[in-house]
Write a protein that holds these residues in place. Structure first.
Motif, PDB file in Angstrom:
ATOM      1  N   LYS A  42       0.834  -1.206   0.000  1.00 14.31           N
ATOM      2  CA  LYS A  42       0.000   0.000   0.000  1.00 14.31           C
ATOM      3  C   LYS A  42       0.867   1.255   0.000  1.00 14.31           C
ATOM      4  O   LYS A  42       0.595   2.213  -0.724  1.00 14.31           O
ATOM      5  CB  LYS A  42      -0.932  -0.011   1.219  1.00 14.31           C
ATOM      6  CG  LYS A  42      -1.964   1.092   1.210  1.00 14.31           C
ATOM      7  CD  LYS A  42      -2.970   0.936   2.334  1.00 14.31           C
ATOM      8  CE  LYS A  42      -4.057   1.984   2.266  1.00 14.31           C
ATOM      9  NZ  LYS A  42      -5.043   1.838   3.336  1.00 14.31           N
ATOM     10  N   PHE A  67      -7.176   0.266  -2.666  1.00 17.52           N
ATOM     11  CA  PHE A  67      -7.760   1.572  -2.977  1.00 17.52           C
ATOM     12  C   PHE A  67      -9.066   1.506  -3.763  1.00 17.52           C
ATOM     13  O   PHE A  67      -9.667   2.541  -4.024  1.00 17.52           O
ATOM     14  CB  PHE A  67      -6.741   2.437  -3.728  1.00 17.52           C
ATOM     15  CG  PHE A  67      -5.516   2.720  -2.909  1.00 17.52           C
ATOM     16  CD1 PHE A  67      -5.535   3.680  -1.909  1.00 17.52           C
ATOM     17  CD2 PHE A  67      -4.338   2.008  -3.112  1.00 17.52           C
ATOM     18  CE1 PHE A  67      -4.418   3.947  -1.136  1.00 17.52           C
ATOM     19  CE2 PHE A  67      -3.211   2.263  -2.353  1.00 17.52           C
ATOM     20  CZ  PHE A  67      -3.252   3.230  -1.356  1.00 17.52           C
ATOM     21  N   LEU A 117      -7.013   5.589  -5.369  1.00 17.58           N
ATOM     22  CA  LEU A 117      -5.592   5.836  -5.092  1.00 17.58           C
ATOM     23  C   LEU A 117      -5.262   7.307  -5.320  1.00 17.58           C
ATOM     24  O   LEU A 117      -4.582   7.937  -4.502  1.00 17.58           O
ATOM     25  CB  LEU A 117      -4.716   4.942  -5.974  1.00 17.58           C
ATOM     26  CG  LEU A 117      -3.213   5.145  -5.893  1.00 17.58           C
ATOM     27  CD1 LEU A 117      -2.687   5.021  -4.465  1.00 17.58           C
ATOM     28  CD2 LEU A 117      -2.507   4.146  -6.820  1.00 17.58           C
ATOM     29  N   PHE A 133      -6.597   9.372  -2.458  1.00 23.97           N
ATOM     30  CA  PHE A 133      -5.772   9.166  -1.263  1.00 23.97           C
ATOM     31  C   PHE A 133      -4.523  10.039  -1.311  1.00 23.97           C
ATOM     32  O   PHE A 133      -4.226  10.760  -0.358  1.00 23.97           O
ATOM     33  CB  PHE A 133      -5.390   7.680  -1.155  1.00 23.97           C
ATOM     34  CG  PHE A 133      -4.512   7.360   0.008  1.00 23.97           C
ATOM     35  CD1 PHE A 133      -5.050   7.143   1.262  1.00 23.97           C
ATOM     36  CD2 PHE A 133      -3.134   7.269  -0.136  1.00 23.97           C
ATOM     37  CE1 PHE A 133      -4.240   6.846   2.350  1.00 23.97           C
ATOM     38  CE2 PHE A 133      -2.317   6.962   0.939  1.00 23.97           C
ATOM     39  CZ  PHE A 133      -2.871   6.757   2.183  1.00 23.97           C
TER      40      PHE A 133
END
Length: 174
Positions: A12, A51, A57, A60
């Protein structure tokens, strides 16, 4: 406060670091899931697992980078202190934020308002910094800041875009 900070060696975390680099350098639509996974040395399945999709993603890393931008800009306003010349403090914040985005390669990531967000955190912070808060002024200043970032993206010299931001002088309505 963020609930989780990625460890750079975890899948991650590697995805987040790859995304910051890729989305900072290129527009969202030009970055593929395969490229992100390859850069992070994970499978595309790992991206979907952590995600949900490419937009997850992007969101984020955008929120993380935007928070770093806002922290710097709010610090610049606070360092200016007092209410005497809020215009100078806000222009200083714009320049600090501009230098951060250019230096760290976040031009594409920060050069546009956040997609799908309910509000623009940059415009909100700039509005709050004008004391008394003037929402339209914050929106205008955020647009001007993003235009300076876009100018660099289009090939203009960063010093020219920075000089354009430096030229701002405004009066805050009372």
């Amino acid at each position: 406060m963020r609930e989780w900070i990625p460890v750079s060696s975890s899948p991650k975390g590697r995805l987040a670091l790859a995304a910051v680099k890729e989305f900072g350098a290129r527009p969202f639509d030009e970055v593929t899931v395969g490229e992100l996974a390859a850069a992070a040395e994970v499978t595309t399945g790992a991206l979907y697992h952590h995600f949900g999709n490419k937009l997850g993603l992007y969101t984020f890393v955008r929120e993380d980078v935007e928070q770093r931008l806002l922290d710097r800009m709010e610090g610049a306003v606070a360092a200016a202190g007092g209410e005497a010349d809020r215009s100078t403090a806000v222009v200083t914040a714009l320049l600090v934020g501009f230098d951060f985005a250019v230096r760290d390669g976040f031009l594409h990531l920060l050069g546009a308002p956040p997609a799908g967000a309910e509000y623009d955190r940059l415009a909100e912070m700039l509005s709050a910094s004008t004391a008394p808060a003037t929402p339209v002024l914050g929106t205008v200043l955020a647009a001007a800041w993003r235009a300076a970032i876009a100018a660099v993206n289009e090939g203009h010299e960063p010093r020219q875009a920075r000089a354009a931001l430096s030229a701002f002088e405004f009066r805050i309505p009372r």
